[in-house]
Design an enzyme around this catalytic site. Structure first.
Site, PDB file in Angstrom:
ATOM      1  N   HIS A   1      -5.224  -6.024   4.271  1.00 20.08           N
ATOM      2  CA  HIS A   1      -4.198  -4.974   4.275  1.00 20.08           C
ATOM      3  C   HIS A   1      -3.430  -4.922   5.587  1.00 20.08           C
ATOM      4  O   HIS A   1      -4.039  -4.795   6.658  1.00 20.08           O
ATOM      5  CB  HIS A   1      -4.849  -3.609   4.049  1.00 20.08           C
ATOM      6  CG  HIS A   1      -5.335  -3.434   2.645  1.00 20.08           C
ATOM      7  ND1 HIS A   1      -4.774  -2.532   1.770  1.00 20.08           N
ATOM      8  CD2 HIS A   1      -6.308  -4.073   1.964  1.00 20.08           C
ATOM      9  CE1 HIS A   1      -5.398  -2.614   0.605  1.00 20.08           C
ATOM     10  NE2 HIS A   1      -6.330  -3.530   0.693  1.00 20.08           N
TER      11      HIS A   1
ATOM     12  N   CYS B   1      -1.901  -2.506   6.778  1.00 21.65           N
ATOM     13  CA  CYS B   1      -2.138  -1.251   7.492  1.00 21.65           C
ATOM     14  C   CYS B   1      -3.457  -1.259   8.252  1.00 21.65           C
ATOM     15  O   CYS B   1      -3.673  -0.435   9.141  1.00 21.65           O
ATOM     16  CB  CYS B   1      -2.037  -0.048   6.557  1.00 21.65           C
ATOM     17  SG  CYS B   1      -3.243  -0.048   5.230  1.00 21.65           S
TER      18      CYS B   1
ATOM     19  N   CYS C   1       0.840  -1.196   0.000  1.00 19.41           N
ATOM     20  CA  CYS C   1       0.000   0.000   0.000  1.00 19.41           C
ATOM     21  C   CYS C   1       0.878   1.250   0.000  1.00 19.41           C
ATOM     22  O   CYS C   1       1.874   1.319   0.705  1.00 19.41           O
ATOM     23  CB  CYS C   1      -0.993  -0.003   1.165  1.00 19.41           C
ATOM     24  SG  CYS C   1      -0.492   0.913   2.613  1.00 19.41           S
ATOM     25  N   GLU C   2       0.480   2.180  -0.835  1.00 23.22           N
ATOM     26  CA  GLU C   2       1.343   3.356  -1.004  1.00 23.22           C
ATOM     27  C   GLU C   2       1.210   4.354   0.138  1.00 23.22           C
ATOM     28  O   GLU C   2       1.994   5.282   0.237  1.00 23.22           O
ATOM     29  CB  GLU C   2       1.083   4.030  -2.351  1.00 23.22           C
ATOM     30  CG  GLU C   2      -0.260   4.697  -2.490  1.00 23.22           C
ATOM     31  CD  GLU C   2      -0.442   5.270  -3.889  1.00 23.22           C
ATOM     32  OE1 GLU C   2       0.271   4.843  -4.814  1.00 23.22           O
ATOM     33  OE2 GLU C   2      -1.301   6.147  -4.040  1.00 23.22           O
ATOM     34  N   HIS C   3       0.239   4.167   1.010  1.00 28.72           N
ATOM     35  CA  HIS C   3       0.102   5.087   2.142  1.00 28.72           C
ATOM     36  C   HIS C   3       1.014   4.723   3.308  1.00 28.72           C
ATOM     37  O   HIS C   3       1.480   5.598   4.026  1.00 28.72           O
ATOM     38  CB  HIS C   3      -1.350   5.113   2.633  1.00 28.72           C
ATOM     39  CG  HIS C   3      -2.278   5.764   1.658  1.00 28.72           C
ATOM     40  ND1 HIS C   3      -3.628   5.508   1.629  1.00 28.72           N
ATOM     41  CD2 HIS C   3      -2.040   6.658   0.670  1.00 28.72           C
ATOM     42  CE1 HIS C   3      -4.185   6.229   0.658  1.00 28.72           C
ATOM     43  NE2 HIS C   3      -3.232   6.919   0.057  1.00 28.72           N
ATOM     44  N   HIS C   4       1.237   3.420   3.509  1.00 29.37           N
ATOM     45  CA  HIS C   4       2.016   2.988   4.676  1.00 29.37           C
ATOM     46  C   HIS C   4       3.212   2.124   4.309  1.00 29.37           C
ATOM     47  O   HIS C   4       3.974   1.713   5.188  1.00 29.37           O
ATOM     48  CB  HIS C   4       1.123   2.196   5.640  1.00 29.37           C
ATOM     49  CG  HIS C   4      -0.080   2.960   6.106  1.00 29.37           C
ATOM     50  ND1 HIS C   4      -1.286   2.908   5.456  1.00 29.37           N
ATOM     51  CD2 HIS C   4      -0.236   3.813   7.149  1.00 29.37           C
ATOM     52  CE1 HIS C   4      -2.167   3.689   6.077  1.00 29.37           C
ATOM     53  NE2 HIS C   4      -1.550   4.258   7.097  1.00 29.37           N
TER      54      HIS C   4
ATOM     55  N   GLN D   1      -5.537  -0.527  -3.523  1.00 33.23           N
ATOM     56  CA  GLN D   1      -6.305  -1.646  -4.083  1.00 33.23           C
ATOM     57  C   GLN D   1      -7.304  -1.161  -5.129  1.00 33.23           C
ATOM     58  O   GLN D   1      -7.524  -1.814  -6.154  1.00 33.23           O
ATOM     59  CB  GLN D   1      -7.027  -2.400  -2.952  1.00 33.23           C
ATOM     60  CG  GLN D   1      -7.743  -3.643  -3.479  1.00 33.23           C
ATOM     61  CD  GLN D   1      -8.403  -4.443  -2.377  1.00 33.23           C
ATOM     62  OE1 GLN D   1      -7.931  -4.453  -1.241  1.00 33.23           O
ATOM     63  NE2 GLN D   1      -9.495  -5.115  -2.701  1.00 33.23           N
TER      64      GLN D   1
HETATM   65 ZN   LIG Z   1      -2.174   1.545   3.959  1.00 36.07          ZN
END
Ligand SMILES: [Zn+2]
Length: 189
Positions: free
Chosen positions: A148, A150, A79-82, A120
Site C-alpha cells: 500500500h 499509504c 485506497c479510499e482513505h488516502h 483491501q
Molecule cells: Zn490508505
C-alpha cells in the site's frame, strides 16, 4: 458514465495552488489533465457490475474439475482513505459446482472491483461474493497480497511491508482445504 475529468482537472489545479505551487508554470501546465486521465483509469470500475464477466459461464458436464486455481493475478487499486495506489497479486480458487468460466474472466472480475476507491479487506470479500453469485461454486478462496502506498510512502513508511487478506466460502472455508490451496499458491504466503 465515467468520471468527470474537467472537474478533476479543476480540483488538481486547486491542490497545486494549495501546496504553494504555481499551476501555470511550465512542467505543471498539463498536470491536471494527466491526473484526470489517470483517475479515469483508476476508477473505471465504478458503475460496472463485475457479475457481467461471469455471464458466459458454461456447464462443466461430466468432467467436473476438482479445483480451479488462478494464481498471481496482478492488480492495482486505490485506497479510499488516502487515494494512494495499492498494488499486488490476487489468487482465486474455486471448487466448481455446475458451472465454470474462462480464466480471463476471473482476472476481469478482480480488475473491475479493484478500479474503485477500495479497502483491501472489502476488495477481497467483494471478489468472493461475485464468484459466489456468478458461479455458485462449492467453495471459494480468495487471497490478496498487496503493498500500500499509504504504508510504504507516508506515515509508517514500511517500504517492504505487504498486507495479506483472505476470504473463503463453502468447502474452502475448512482449514484443511484452505491450507492445501495456500501451499499450492506458494511464494511468500
Ligand atoms: Zn490508505
Amino acid at each position: 458514465m465515467g468520471v468527470d475529468q474537467p472537474r478533476i482537472q479543476a480540483a488538481v489545479a486547486e491542490i497545486l495552488a494549495a501546496i504553494g505551487e504555481d499551476p501555470g508554470r511550465p512542467g505543471l501546465e498539463t498536470t491536471p489533465e494527466r491526473v484526470a486521465s489517470a483517475y479515469a483509469e483508476f476508477f473505471s470500475g465504478l458503475g460496472t457490475d463485475p457479475l457481467e464477466h461471469l455471464r458466459d459461464s458454461v456447464p462443466v458436464g461430466e468432467r467436473t474439475g476438482e479445483l480451479v486455481l488462478l494464481r498471481d493475478i496482478e492488480f492495482r487499486s486505490v485506497c479510499e482513505h488516502h487515494l494512494l495506489p495499492f498494488l499486488g497479486t490476487a489468487h482465486l480458487a474455486y471448487l466448481p459446482g455446475d458451472h465454470i468460466v474462462g480464466l480471463g474472466k476471473l482476472a476481469a472480475v478482480v480488475e473491475t472491483i479493484a478500479a474503485r476507491p477500495q479497502l483491501q479487506e472489502r476488495l477481497t470479500e467483494e471478489i468472493a461474493d461475485t464468484l459466489e453469485a456468478g458461479l455458485a461454486p462449492r467453495g471459494i478462496l480468495v487471497v490478496l497480497d498487496a503493498s500500500h502506498g499509504c504504508v510504504t510512502t507516508r506515515g509508517p513508511r514500511q517500504s517492504r511491508s505487504s498486507t495479506v487478506t483472505m476470504a473463503s466460502r463453502g468447502e474452502l472455508a475448512q482449514p484443511v482445504a484452505r491450507s492445501e490451496i495456500i501451499a499450492l499458491i506458494g511464494g511468500s504466503l
